[in-house]
Motif scaffolding. Structure first.
Motif, PDB file in Angstrom:
ATOM      1  N   UNK A 235     -92.761  22.577  -3.429  1.00 57.29           N
ATOM      2  CA  UNK A 235     -91.388  22.995  -3.696  1.00 57.29           C
ATOM      3  C   UNK A 235     -91.002  22.698  -5.145  1.00 57.29           C
ATOM      4  N   UNK A 236     -91.469  21.551  -5.646  1.00 57.53           N
ATOM      5  CA  UNK A 236     -91.212  21.215  -7.046  1.00 57.53           C
ATOM      6  C   UNK A 236     -91.874  22.242  -7.959  1.00 57.53           C
TER       7      UNK A 236
ATOM      8  N   UNK B 138     -86.341  24.210   7.901  1.00 56.51           N
ATOM      9  CA  UNK B 138     -85.061  23.528   8.159  1.00 56.51           C
ATOM     10  C   UNK B 138     -83.834  24.436   8.179  1.00 56.51           C
TER      11      UNK B 138
ATOM     12  N   UNK C  26     -84.435  19.037  -3.221  1.00 55.92           N
ATOM     13  CA  UNK C  26     -85.211  19.950  -4.044  1.00 55.92           C
ATOM     14  C   UNK C  26     -85.085  21.386  -3.533  1.00 55.92           C
ATOM     15  N   UNK C  27     -85.075  21.521  -2.211  1.00 64.93           N
ATOM     16  CA  UNK C  27     -84.885  22.856  -1.629  1.00 64.93           C
ATOM     17  C   UNK C  27     -83.514  23.408  -2.017  1.00 64.93           C
TER      18      UNK C  27
ATOM     19  N   UNK D 119     -81.885  22.682  -4.732  1.00 68.45           N
ATOM     20  CA  UNK D 119     -81.947  23.040  -6.145  1.00 68.45           C
ATOM     21  C   UNK D 119     -82.678  24.364  -6.334  1.00 68.45           C
ATOM     22  N   UNK D 120     -83.714  24.561  -5.515  1.00 69.29           N
ATOM     23  CA  UNK D 120     -84.461  25.813  -5.591  1.00 69.29           C
ATOM     24  C   UNK D 120     -83.547  26.987  -5.220  1.00 69.29           C
TER      25      UNK D 120
ATOM     26  N   UNK E 145     -85.445  13.781  -0.525  1.00 73.93           N
ATOM     27  CA  UNK E 145     -85.733  14.389  -1.822  1.00 73.93           C
ATOM     28  C   UNK E 145     -86.172  15.836  -1.627  1.00 73.93           C
ATOM     29  N   UNK E 146     -86.918  16.074  -0.568  1.00 72.64           N
ATOM     30  CA  UNK E 146     -87.335  17.450  -0.267  1.00 72.64           C
ATOM     31  C   UNK E 146     -86.117  18.330  -0.007  1.00 72.64           C
ATOM     32  N   UNK E 147     -85.196  17.844   0.808  1.00 76.69           N
ATOM     33  CA  UNK E 147     -83.986  18.620   1.088  1.00 76.69           C
ATOM     34  C   UNK E 147     -83.230  18.935  -0.196  1.00 76.69           C
TER      35      UNK E 147
ATOM     36  N   UNK F   2     -88.468  10.493   1.217  1.00 83.20           N
ATOM     37  CA  UNK F   2     -89.224  11.665   0.774  1.00 83.20           C
ATOM     38  C   UNK F   2     -88.586  12.931   1.328  1.00 83.20           C
ATOM     39  N   UNK F   3     -88.244  12.847   2.601  1.00 80.76           N
ATOM     40  CA  UNK F   3     -87.629  13.998   3.247  1.00 80.76           C
ATOM     41  C   UNK F   3     -86.288  14.349   2.599  1.00 80.76           C
TER      42      UNK F   3
ATOM     43  N   UNK G 149     -89.281  28.891 -10.839  1.00 81.69           N
ATOM     44  CA  UNK G 149     -87.987  29.559 -10.815  1.00 81.69           C
ATOM     45  C   UNK G 149     -87.243  29.323 -12.118  1.00 81.69           C
ATOM     46  N   UNK G 150     -87.335  28.121 -12.653  1.00 80.35           N
ATOM     47  CA  UNK G 150     -86.653  27.823 -13.913  1.00 80.35           C
ATOM     48  C   UNK G 150     -87.336  28.526 -15.067  1.00 80.35           C
TER      49      UNK G 150
ATOM     50  N   UNK H  53     -92.445  25.354  -7.202  1.00 77.41           N
ATOM     51  CA  UNK H  53     -91.663  26.582  -7.108  1.00 77.41           C
ATOM     52  C   UNK H  53     -90.387  26.495  -7.929  1.00 77.41           C
ATOM     53  N   UNK H  54     -89.790  25.304  -7.927  1.00 81.14           N
ATOM     54  CA  UNK H  54     -88.587  25.092  -8.715  1.00 81.14           C
ATOM     55  C   UNK H  54     -88.893  25.268 -10.194  1.00 81.14           C
TER      56      UNK H  54
ATOM     57  N   UNK I 111     -95.392  16.209   4.413  1.00 76.06           N
ATOM     58  CA  UNK I 111     -94.062  16.319   3.801  1.00 76.06           C
ATOM     59  C   UNK I 111     -94.180  16.208   2.284  1.00 76.06           C
TER      60      UNK I 111
ATOM     61  N   UNK J 179     -95.516  19.404   0.839  1.00 71.49           N
ATOM     62  CA  UNK J 179     -94.487  20.432   0.773  1.00 71.49           C
ATOM     63  C   UNK J 179     -93.533  20.146  -0.383  1.00 71.49           C
ATOM     64  N   UNK J 180     -93.241  18.872  -0.588  1.00 69.75           N
ATOM     65  CA  UNK J 180     -92.385  18.508  -1.717  1.00 69.75           C
ATOM     66  C   UNK J 180     -93.026  18.920  -3.036  1.00 69.75           C
TER      67      UNK J 180
END
Lengths: 247, 247
Positions: free
Chosen positions: A148-149, A106, B148-149, B151-152, B144-146, B141-142, A155-156, A151-152, A141, A144-145
């Motif tokens: 990503x969670x 994105x 989360x990205x 936040x990452x 929330x993904x955005x 969902x999308x 990262x924390x 990875x978050x 999707x 990927x979420x």
DNA sequence: CGGCGCGTTGACTGTAGTCAAATAAAGTGG
DNA sequence: CCACTTTATTTGACTACAGTCAACGCGCCG
């Protein structure tokens, strides 16, 4: 036109997944990567656009500022995600292990460097195709979420690690993280493994200098917690002690 | 049974969104929170399960270890996300600004403390209902993904910040981050604002002590980069200098 | 008024950074 | 295969910066 060139390069140096007789069946990260949650049809759609590619140690997988034309899963090896600041100093922001997802979705360009730490293999997808597939398959999707969670979370955890005040604790924590990553089972911890980072990279990651990493490493060894074996080899000799020092 | 009790408490101390004549129309974060990307019907479904609740400064929004029964968007104010280590020492891992999403999805319990830094208002959803809605509406969902990205990204920016070797650079960077967050427009930077954190919290965030924060702050002031105004007030006097110091 | 929480300042100690050199390992070319 | 260069790591000496302990100032509330 960087993007078409890069895409062409990707084609030239990678193999389509669809050509492999086994497709994804024997993939090492089949149960943990983003594709794990997909059903047969979704996996089929994904494998149709996927290619595999290997990277040598030190090779740049994605460069910062470059158009983001691809993404994918790290199948084996390891990579670092880093930012290069104004003075040309590298600052490592994250490590990526097998099953991790590489590349930015994105966004028009990549904002960080992603560089292979060891010889690595990646399952690559053209980003535009991948995003189309995400739009078509909610499960992708959602996958990927989840990734990503994770990875978050990682990262924390890193934030917690490098926020510690004394370097010895940061280093002990880093070594434990490596040992966990090198362990075969999800909860297992390796006792003998190769450090994936050079001293310089370790220093960049935990916010210190090569010399201090080296000195504290010597201290950890003298305390009997670890044992260096050659330049990159490491053995954990006293896990509880190491965990105590990491606090 | 913590969950039902907590849910009952949520009901008792919050107001249903659906009761408000304007619903989400006048919401301050309508264009930037997870609900921004939803169409009329989706927003309607979401507002039906939402409630608003205010928290006082210092109040715990979610506690670590507690069952995760709720989630939602921070509408106004600010919050900190922190881990409490074995010795009871707080370690701040992230700051949450308006439009940020609070609460952990897909996990049985919350793994971090989330505490209001100022009086804050939150748009709260029962987590189970919210997850059902995500499954039904891919756009959610999308969204929330955005989020989360984002936040990452923020987490990695923090990693870059606290990885700097000298505390003065970390502090300058932190002040700049506050100034950016306090700015009204997305790219604007505030020159006069209130620090959202106490000295202790700032120290926890950048990995140092109260005293060092105080000393470096004095130095930044003597260098003419900033000016302290009371305990929490801060004015940026020389932005380029501050940016240079943050490098 | 006196205690309390928060922030600042001072004196001292300890740890990490810097500069420089020695050593070890790895690659290169004969 | 060996001598040589190059690079990575370790160690030493010194300096600078951050941590610790303690005192002080300020605003607030009882």
């Amino acid at each position: 036109m960087a993007a078409p060139t890069a895409a062409a390069c990707l084609k030239a140096c990678s193999k389509p997944l669809a050509d492999r007789p086994d497709r994804c069946a024997t993939c090492a990260v089949r149960d943990s990567a983003v594709c794990a949650a997909l059903n047969e049809r979704e996996l089929e759609d994904l494998s149709r656009i996927g290619r595999t590619r290997t990277f040598q140690r030190g090779e740049t997988i994605f460069a910062a500022g470059e158009p983001s034309y691809a993404c994918g899963t790290l199948v084996s090896g390891a990579a670092k995600l880093s930012a290069i600041d104004g003075d040309g100093v590298e600052r490592i922001l994250a490590l990526i292990h097998p099953a991790g997802f590489l590349g930015q979705l994105f966004t028009p360009t990549n904002s960080h460097e992603i560089i292979a730490l060891t010889e690595s293999t990646m399952c690559v997808f053209p980003r535009a195709d991948f995003e189309r597939l995400m739009a078509a398959h909610p499960a992708l999707t959602r996958s990927i979420l989840d990734r990503t969670l994770a990875e978050l979370d990682a990262s924390r955890a890193l934030t917690g690690l490098i926020g510690r005040r004394d370097i010895k604790a940061r280093l002990a924590g880093l070594i434990l993280a490596f040992a966990r990553a090198a362990g075969t089972s999800p909860c297992g911890i390796a006792t003998d493994f190769e450090l994936p980072l050079s001293r310089e990279e370790m220093a960049s990651l935990i916010g210190t200098t090569i010399e201090t990493v080296s000195r504290r490493m010597t201290e950890l060894e003298q305390a009997g917690a670890i044992e260096r074996q050659g330049l990159r080899g490491l053995a954990i000799r006293d896990l509880p002690a190491l965990e105590r020092l990491a606090t």
